[in-house]
Design a protein around this motif. Sequence first.
Motif, PDB file in Angstrom:
ATOM      1  N   ASP A  91      13.743  29.122  28.789  1.00 47.13           N
ATOM      2  CA  ASP A  91      14.694  28.180  29.382  1.00 47.13           C
ATOM      3  C   ASP A  91      16.003  28.887  29.715  1.00 47.13           C
ATOM      4  OD1 ASP A  91      12.956  26.029  29.197  1.00 47.13           O
ATOM      5  OD2 ASP A  91      13.946  25.115  27.471  1.00 47.13           O
ATOM      6  N   GLU A  92      16.399  29.841  28.874  1.00 46.34           N
ATOM      7  CA  GLU A  92      17.659  30.555  29.067  1.00 46.34           C
ATOM      8  C   GLU A  92      17.558  31.668  30.109  1.00 46.34           C
ATOM      9  OE1 GLU A  92      20.665  29.823  27.750  1.00 46.34           O
ATOM     10  OE2 GLU A  92      19.699  28.063  26.883  1.00 46.34           O
ATOM     11  N   ILE A  93      16.476  32.451  30.085  1.00 52.64           N
ATOM     12  CA  ILE A  93      16.432  33.618  30.983  1.00 52.64           C
ATOM     13  C   ILE A  93      15.816  33.321  32.345  1.00 52.64           C
ATOM     14  CG2 ILE A  93      16.410  35.270  29.080  1.00 52.64           C
ATOM     15  CD1 ILE A  93      13.434  35.770  29.809  1.00 52.64           C
ATOM     16  N   ALA A  94      14.994  32.299  32.459  1.00 55.06           N
ATOM     17  CA  ALA A  94      14.384  31.971  33.761  1.00 55.06           C
ATOM     18  C   ALA A  94      15.002  30.671  34.261  1.00 55.06           C
ATOM     19  CB  ALA A  94      12.867  31.858  33.634  1.00 55.06           C
ATOM     20  N   PHE A  95      14.436  29.558  33.874  1.00 58.58           N
ATOM     21  CA  PHE A  95      14.985  28.242  34.191  1.00 58.58           C
ATOM     22  C   PHE A  95      14.380  27.243  33.209  1.00 58.58           C
ATOM     23  CE2 PHE A  95      11.650  29.307  37.261  1.00 58.58           C
ATOM     24  CZ  PHE A  95      10.702  28.325  37.012  1.00 58.58           C
ATOM     25  N   ARG A  96      15.096  26.168  33.000  1.00 54.80           N
ATOM     26  CA  ARG A  96      14.671  25.161  32.025  1.00 54.80           C
ATOM     27  C   ARG A  96      13.485  24.360  32.565  1.00 54.80           C
ATOM     28  NH1 ARG A  96      17.079  22.081  27.634  1.00 54.80           N
ATOM     29  NH2 ARG A  96      15.936  20.114  27.539  1.00 54.80           N
ATOM     30  N   VAL A  97      12.531  24.111  31.673  1.00 53.79           N
ATOM     31  CA  VAL A  97      11.369  23.293  31.984  1.00 53.79           C
ATOM     32  C   VAL A  97      11.221  22.236  30.907  1.00 53.79           C
ATOM     33  CG1 VAL A  97       8.843  23.294  32.161  1.00 53.79           C
ATOM     34  CG2 VAL A  97      10.146  25.121  33.218  1.00 53.79           C
ATOM     35  N   ASP A  98      11.016  21.000  31.334  1.00 49.68           N
ATOM     36  CA  ASP A  98      10.712  19.893  30.429  1.00 49.68           C
ATOM     37  C   ASP A  98       9.378  19.308  30.841  1.00 49.68           C
ATOM     38  OD1 ASP A  98      13.044  19.795  28.724  1.00 49.68           O
ATOM     39  OD2 ASP A  98      14.151  19.030  30.457  1.00 49.68           O
ATOM     40  N   ILE A  99       8.675  18.719  29.887  1.00 44.41           N
ATOM     41  CA  ILE A  99       7.393  18.099  30.163  1.00 44.41           C
ATOM     42  C   ILE A  99       7.431  16.673  29.646  1.00 44.41           C
ATOM     43  CG2 ILE A  99       4.900  18.190  29.748  1.00 44.41           C
ATOM     44  CD1 ILE A  99       5.260  21.228  29.364  1.00 44.41           C
ATOM     45  N   PHE A 100       6.983  15.757  30.512  1.00 42.96           N
ATOM     46  CA  PHE A 100       6.939  14.342  30.157  1.00 42.96           C
ATOM     47  C   PHE A 100       5.511  13.856  30.369  1.00 42.96           C
ATOM     48  CE2 PHE A 100      11.056  15.376  31.983  1.00 42.96           C
ATOM     49  CZ  PHE A 100      11.923  14.990  30.966  1.00 42.96           C
ATOM     50  N   GLU A 101       5.131  12.885  29.567  1.00 42.63           N
ATOM     51  CA  GLU A 101       3.790  12.328  29.702  1.00 42.63           C
ATOM     52  C   GLU A 101       3.878  10.820  29.843  1.00 42.63           C
ATOM     53  OE1 GLU A 101      -0.519  12.653  27.481  1.00 42.63           O
ATOM     54  OE2 GLU A 101       1.273  13.013  26.300  1.00 42.63           O
ATOM     55  N   THR A 102       3.152  10.286  30.815  1.00 40.93           N
ATOM     56  CA  THR A 102       3.017   8.843  30.971  1.00 40.93           C
ATOM     57  C   THR A 102       1.538   8.513  30.747  1.00 40.93           C
ATOM     58  OG1 THR A 102       2.487   8.802  33.342  1.00 40.93           O
ATOM     59  CG2 THR A 102       4.842   8.862  32.741  1.00 40.93           C
ATOM     60  N   GLU A 103       1.194   7.270  30.890  1.00 39.76           N
ATOM     61  CA  GLU A 103      -0.195   6.871  30.708  1.00 39.76           C
ATOM     62  C   GLU A 103      -1.120   7.522  31.735  1.00 39.76           C
ATOM     63  OE1 GLU A 103      -2.643   2.754  31.035  1.00 39.76           O
ATOM     64  OE2 GLU A 103      -0.804   2.687  29.828  1.00 39.76           O
ATOM     65  N   THR A 104      -0.610   7.753  32.943  1.00 38.61           N
ATOM     66  CA  THR A 104      -1.466   8.261  34.021  1.00 38.61           C
ATOM     67  C   THR A 104      -1.099   9.653  34.526  1.00 38.61           C
ATOM     68  OG1 THR A 104      -0.082   7.173  35.681  1.00 38.61           O
ATOM     69  CG2 THR A 104      -1.995   5.930  34.860  1.00 38.61           C
ATOM     70  N   GLU A 105       0.022  10.217  34.058  1.00 38.12           N
ATOM     71  CA  GLU A 105       0.485  11.498  34.603  1.00 38.12           C
ATOM     72  C   GLU A 105       1.103  12.389  33.529  1.00 38.12           C
ATOM     73  OE1 GLU A 105       1.955  10.018  38.996  1.00 38.12           O
ATOM     74  OE2 GLU A 105       3.394   9.966  37.352  1.00 38.12           O
ATOM     75  N   ILE A 106       1.098  13.667  33.839  1.00 41.78           N
ATOM     76  CA  ILE A 106       1.907  14.641  33.109  1.00 41.78           C
ATOM     77  C   ILE A 106       2.886  15.179  34.136  1.00 41.78           C
ATOM     78  CG2 ILE A 106       1.929  16.876  31.958  1.00 41.78           C
ATOM     79  CD1 ILE A 106      -0.861  16.143  30.915  1.00 41.78           C
ATOM     80  N   ILE A 107       4.162  15.160  33.798  1.00 42.63           N
ATOM     81  CA  ILE A 107       5.210  15.585  34.728  1.00 42.63           C
ATOM     82  C   ILE A 107       5.892  16.822  34.154  1.00 42.63           C
ATOM     83  CG2 ILE A 107       7.347  14.935  35.896  1.00 42.63           C
ATOM     84  CD1 ILE A 107       6.356  11.952  35.381  1.00 42.63           C
ATOM     85  N   VAL A 108       5.856  17.902  34.912  1.00 43.83           N
ATOM     86  CA  VAL A 108       6.560  19.129  34.552  1.00 43.83           C
ATOM     87  C   VAL A 108       7.810  19.147  35.417  1.00 43.83           C
ATOM     88  CG1 VAL A 108       6.482  21.646  34.493  1.00 43.83           C
ATOM     89  CG2 VAL A 108       4.406  20.313  33.996  1.00 43.83           C
ATOM     90  N   GLU A 109       8.957  19.179  34.763  1.00 42.90           N
ATOM     91  CA  GLU A 109      10.233  19.135  35.477  1.00 42.90           C
ATOM     92  C   GLU A 109      10.961  20.457  35.272  1.00 42.90           C
ATOM     93  OE1 GLU A 109      12.857  15.425  35.569  1.00 42.90           O
ATOM     94  OE2 GLU A 109      13.883  16.752  34.152  1.00 42.90           O
ATOM     95  N   ALA A 110      11.265  21.128  36.377  1.00 47.57           N
ATOM     96  CA  ALA A 110      11.984  22.404  36.332  1.00 47.57           C
ATOM     97  C   ALA A 110      13.379  22.201  36.921  1.00 47.57           C
ATOM     98  CB  ALA A 110      11.234  23.468  37.125  1.00 47.57           C
ATOM     99  N   LEU A 111      14.389  22.622  36.189  1.00 49.51           N
ATOM    100  CA  LEU A 111      15.768  22.494  36.651  1.00 49.51           C
ATOM    101  C   LEU A 111      16.140  23.756  37.412  1.00 49.51           C
ATOM    102  CD1 LEU A 111      17.321  20.953  33.412  1.00 49.51           C
ATOM    103  CD2 LEU A 111      16.304  19.793  35.366  1.00 49.51           C
ATOM    104  N   LEU A 112      16.363  23.588  38.732  1.00 43.08           N
ATOM    105  CA  LEU A 112      16.587  24.725  39.622  1.00 43.08           C
ATOM    106  C   LEU A 112      17.793  24.507  40.527  1.00 43.08           C
ATOM    107  CD1 LEU A 112      12.818  25.097  40.389  1.00 43.08           C
ATOM    108  CD2 LEU A 112      14.202  26.828  39.247  1.00 43.08           C
TER     109      LEU A 112
END
Length: 131
Positions: free
Chosen positions: A31-52
């Motif tokens: 997260d510090e040397i490249a970019f931050r990534v968060d992962i969220f899960e819903t009933e129907t999806e997995i969401i990978v969120e990258a802060l750019l």
Amino acid sequence: MADKNVQPFDIKAMEKWLENFFLDPLTSYMDEIAFRVDIFETETEIIVEALLPGYERSHLSVYVEDNVLTISANHKPNQEAYNHHTRTRKMEFPCSIINKQIHAVFQNGILEVILSKTTPGTGKNRKIAIS
């Protein structure tokens, strides 16, 4: 309605993977040397969120290969080679993701890669278009 041919995510394996992802010290380091990534899960999806912040859609690429999602951000402030900056994050899922529908959206410096748990994909390694 879910397609009966789509293999569901293994819920226990996914929960363990998410726990390991967030507890792994390498995640915070990346997260510090490249970019931050968060992962969220819903009933129907997995969401990978990258802060750019500071990147444009044309600087980004998303690629899936078997169970690995790769996000690359290639920032070239000008055409000089010494100013070439590429940052990459790879997330290895506990199961194959090529059989899932995947799409990506980039807005306001945030890239969201959405993996459907219920809708089938092509079953092939591929580059994901970013809208």
